[in-house]
Write a protein that holds these residues in place. Sequence first.
Motif, PDB file in Angstrom:
ATOM      1  N   ARG A  86       0.827  -1.213   0.000  1.00 25.51           N
ATOM      2  CA  ARG A  86       0.000   0.000   0.000  1.00 25.51           C
ATOM      3  C   ARG A  86       0.859   1.261   0.000  1.00 25.51           C
ATOM      4  NH1 ARG A  86      -2.994  -3.134   3.805  1.00 25.51           N
ATOM      5  NH2 ARG A  86      -1.944  -2.036   5.507  1.00 25.51           N
ATOM      6  N   GLY A  87       2.017   1.209   0.646  1.00 25.45           N
ATOM      7  CA  GLY A  87       2.861   2.390   0.713  1.00 25.45           C
ATOM      8  C   GLY A  87       3.652   2.653  -0.560  1.00 25.45           C
ATOM      9  N   LEU A  88       4.046   1.577  -1.262  1.00 31.27           N
ATOM     10  CA  LEU A  88       4.895   1.732  -2.442  1.00 31.27           C
ATOM     11  C   LEU A  88       4.120   1.885  -3.736  1.00 31.27           C
ATOM     12  CD1 LEU A  88       7.672  -0.939  -1.693  1.00 31.27           C
ATOM     13  CD2 LEU A  88       7.940   1.542  -1.647  1.00 31.27           C
ATOM     14  N   SER A  89       2.962   1.250  -3.841  1.00 30.16           N
ATOM     15  CA  SER A  89       2.259   1.189  -5.127  1.00 30.16           C
ATOM     16  C   SER A  89       1.942   2.557  -5.733  1.00 30.16           C
ATOM     17  CB  SER A  89       0.981   0.350  -5.001  1.00 30.16           C
ATOM     18  OG  SER A  89       0.118   0.867  -4.019  1.00 30.16           O
ATOM     19  N   PRO A  90       1.527   3.583  -4.963  1.00 25.58           N
ATOM     20  CA  PRO A  90       1.247   4.877  -5.616  1.00 25.58           C
ATOM     21  C   PRO A  90       2.474   5.502  -6.268  1.00 25.58           C
ATOM     22  CG  PRO A  90       0.291   4.791  -3.407  1.00 25.58           C
ATOM     23  CD  PRO A  90       1.207   3.627  -3.519  1.00 25.58           C
ATOM     24  N   TRP A  91       3.661   5.201  -5.770  1.00 28.28           N
ATOM     25  CA  TRP A  91       4.874   5.853  -6.279  1.00 28.28           C
ATOM     26  C   TRP A  91       5.449   5.150  -7.505  1.00 28.28           C
ATOM     27  CZ3 TRP A  91       5.801  10.513  -4.423  1.00 28.28           C
ATOM     28  CH2 TRP A  91       5.289  10.837  -3.156  1.00 28.28           C
ATOM     29  N   VAL A  92       5.195   3.854  -7.666  1.00 26.38           N
ATOM     30  CA  VAL A  92       5.807   3.110  -8.774  1.00 26.38           C
ATOM     31  C   VAL A  92       4.814   2.799  -9.888  1.00 26.38           C
ATOM     32  CG1 VAL A  92       7.483   2.064  -7.199  1.00 26.38           C
ATOM     33  CG2 VAL A  92       5.384   0.826  -7.740  1.00 26.38           C
ATOM     34  N   SER A  93       3.538   3.038  -9.664  1.00 24.46           N
ATOM     35  CA  SER A  93       2.517   2.589 -10.608  1.00 24.46           C
ATOM     36  C   SER A  93       2.657   3.224 -11.988  1.00 24.46           C
ATOM     37  CB  SER A  93       1.120   2.860 -10.045  1.00 24.46           C
ATOM     38  OG  SER A  93       0.945   4.246  -9.796  1.00 24.46           O
ATOM     39  N   ARG A  94       3.186   4.451 -12.078  1.00 23.05           N
ATOM     40  CA  ARG A  94       3.292   5.128 -13.371  1.00 23.05           C
ATOM     41  C   ARG A  94       4.638   4.897 -14.048  1.00 23.05           C
ATOM     42  NH1 ARG A  94      -1.616   5.383 -14.403  1.00 23.05           N
ATOM     43  NH2 ARG A  94      -1.005   6.578 -16.249  1.00 23.05           N
ATOM     44  N   LEU A  95       5.550   4.181 -13.404  1.00 24.98           N
ATOM     45  CA  LEU A  95       6.838   3.859 -14.029  1.00 24.98           C
ATOM     46  C   LEU A  95       6.651   2.763 -15.064  1.00 24.98           C
ATOM     47  CD1 LEU A  95       9.151   3.692 -10.872  1.00 24.98           C
ATOM     48  CD2 LEU A  95       8.962   5.592 -12.498  1.00 24.98           C
ATOM     49  N   PRO A  96       7.517   2.681 -16.085  1.00 22.50           N
ATOM     50  CA  PRO A  96       7.468   1.530 -16.987  1.00 22.50           C
ATOM     51  C   PRO A  96       7.663   0.239 -16.192  1.00 22.50           C
ATOM     52  CG  PRO A  96       8.904   3.239 -17.865  1.00 22.50           C
ATOM     53  CD  PRO A  96       8.555   3.651 -16.464  1.00 22.50           C
ATOM     54  N   GLY A  97       6.702  -0.651 -16.273  1.00 26.83           N
ATOM     55  CA  GLY A  97       6.741  -1.853 -15.444  1.00 26.83           C
ATOM     56  C   GLY A  97       5.780  -1.785 -14.289  1.00 26.83           C
ATOM     57  N   GLY A  98       5.323  -0.571 -13.955  1.00 32.27           N
ATOM     58  CA  GLY A  98       4.268  -0.391 -12.958  1.00 32.27           C
ATOM     59  C   GLY A  98       4.543  -1.079 -11.641  1.00 32.27           C
ATOM     60  N   LEU A  99       3.553  -1.825 -11.184  1.00 33.09           N
ATOM     61  CA  LEU A  99       3.618  -2.438  -9.854  1.00 33.09           C
ATOM     62  C   LEU A  99       4.647  -3.554  -9.758  1.00 33.09           C
ATOM     63  CD1 LEU A  99      -0.189  -2.586  -8.920  1.00 33.09           C
ATOM     64  CD2 LEU A  99       1.501  -0.852  -8.319  1.00 33.09           C
ATOM     65  N   MET A 100       5.218  -3.964 -10.908  1.00 34.25           N
ATOM     66  CA  MET A 100       6.266  -4.972 -10.862  1.00 34.25           C
ATOM     67  C   MET A 100       7.458  -4.482 -10.050  1.00 34.25           C
ATOM     68  SD  MET A 100       6.242  -8.008 -12.509  1.00 34.25           S
ATOM     69  CE  MET A 100       5.640  -7.747 -14.182  1.00 34.25           C
ATOM     70  N   HIS A 101       7.654  -3.174 -10.011  1.00 32.82           N
ATOM     71  CA  HIS A 101       8.781  -2.613  -9.248  1.00 32.82           C
ATOM     72  C   HIS A 101       8.614  -2.856  -7.745  1.00 32.82           C
ATOM     73  CE1 HIS A 101      10.712  -0.548 -12.610  1.00 32.82           C
ATOM     74  NE2 HIS A 101       9.510  -0.216 -13.033  1.00 32.82           N
ATOM     75  N   ILE A 102       7.395  -3.142  -7.307  1.00 32.77           N
ATOM     76  CA  ILE A 102       7.196  -3.419  -5.870  1.00 32.77           C
ATOM     77  C   ILE A 102       7.955  -4.673  -5.471  1.00 32.77           C
ATOM     78  CG2 ILE A 102       5.465  -4.148  -4.175  1.00 32.77           C
ATOM     79  CD1 ILE A 102       3.586  -2.136  -5.305  1.00 32.77           C
TER      80      ILE A 102
END
Length: 434
Positions: A86-102
């Motif tokens: 929940r804490g990380l998803s808003p920050w990485v969701s718009r990166l290429p790869g999205g939530l995979m960065h979590i």
Amino acid sequence: MDQTFVAVVVLAFALLIMLGSGIWIAMSLLGAGLIVFIFFVPLDPGSILASTMWDASWNWALTALPLFVWMGEILMRSGLSSSLFRGLSPWVSRLPGGLMHINVIGCGVMAAVSGSSAVTAATVGRMSIPELKARNYDPHMMVGSLAGAGTFGLLIPPSIIMIVYGVVAQQSVARLFIAGLIPGLMLIVLFSSYIALWSLLNPQRAGAAPARLPLLDKLRASRELLPVILLIVAIIGSIYGGMATPTEAASIGIFGALLLAFLNGSLNRGMLIESLLAATRISCMISFIIACAACLSIAVGFANIPRAAAEWVQSMELSAGALILVLTVFFLILGCFLEGISILVLSSAVVLPMIDAAGIDPIWFGIYAVIVIECAQITPPVGFNLIVLKSMTGRGVGEIAKATFPFLMLLLFAIVLIYVFPGIVTYLPNLMLG
């Protein structure tokens, strides 16, 4: 034929037979040590092995090991994975790869408080796998990135395997912890960069991104990360700031983990007992392996094997790079059949004199060894992270290993980087501890 060469052949054959027959790793090491003593050392092994096991079991640096293991077991059961997502998803969701960065960043964060590769992969995977599946992310990249990033638990401090290396190589655990920080961050960047590049090249397999959130909502979501960030600061900061030894920092970490579990509502009698029993089993296994490995080390020492190995390296006039290449292949082969700590303690008696003869910095070598052992966590058939992901996804070990292969290559590339630029490893320890 030279007696030392015969001893090496007999030792290798004995280990191969015992390990291949399913005998406990610790007992195999002890048995191999006894065989070397009986046939190649003109001394009674009884008192020597007894005192060696005692000396290996009370080492002060080892007291941090069960504490960090228990902390990791508490955190794995504390609901931390939900907070991370929940804490990380808003920050990485718009990166290429999205939530995979979590998978990558979450494993990096979890590694900084768990010290264990399997705990890191399991904790992050509990939450990320269902969420990524629901958003149609590519299953191979999902599993591969999680298995690969789970290895960060070995490198990013506090690390259980660094404690073991510090004991067997008689190096400062605090220096090793500090030395692992920049390489750990480097691997996070490498893994995330690969995910971003893969996503740009395969947009149809990148999954559905969640809705964009305004900055204020992102900051609110980030509050979920505050407890784990404070825990990381308390553990790592107390060591780097010279306020606590690794053992004392581990005690701080346990208090913080229990507090976090209490705040999440997951702390109860059953969870506490379950985590204690799991930590006891793991700690006893590791300590038993270390004690028996010390017996093997003293046996090969009396048989002059380390001295002969060091002389062999010097006679071949191998460069440091050639030696590292040979050792990398050697460790990767061992990694197909043994888990990380076993690889480290099994090889230390012969390898450490070789790197000393080659003039390689033991702190640098410790970080190198940890990265190679990270590779062992994702190589079949005995790859702990592969087994963890198999139990969580139901996929075969071979399929998971195939998905993890690109991240294995990135780990090997990281070895090239730290060899070419050794300051990646040595800069912080020299700066902070002199």
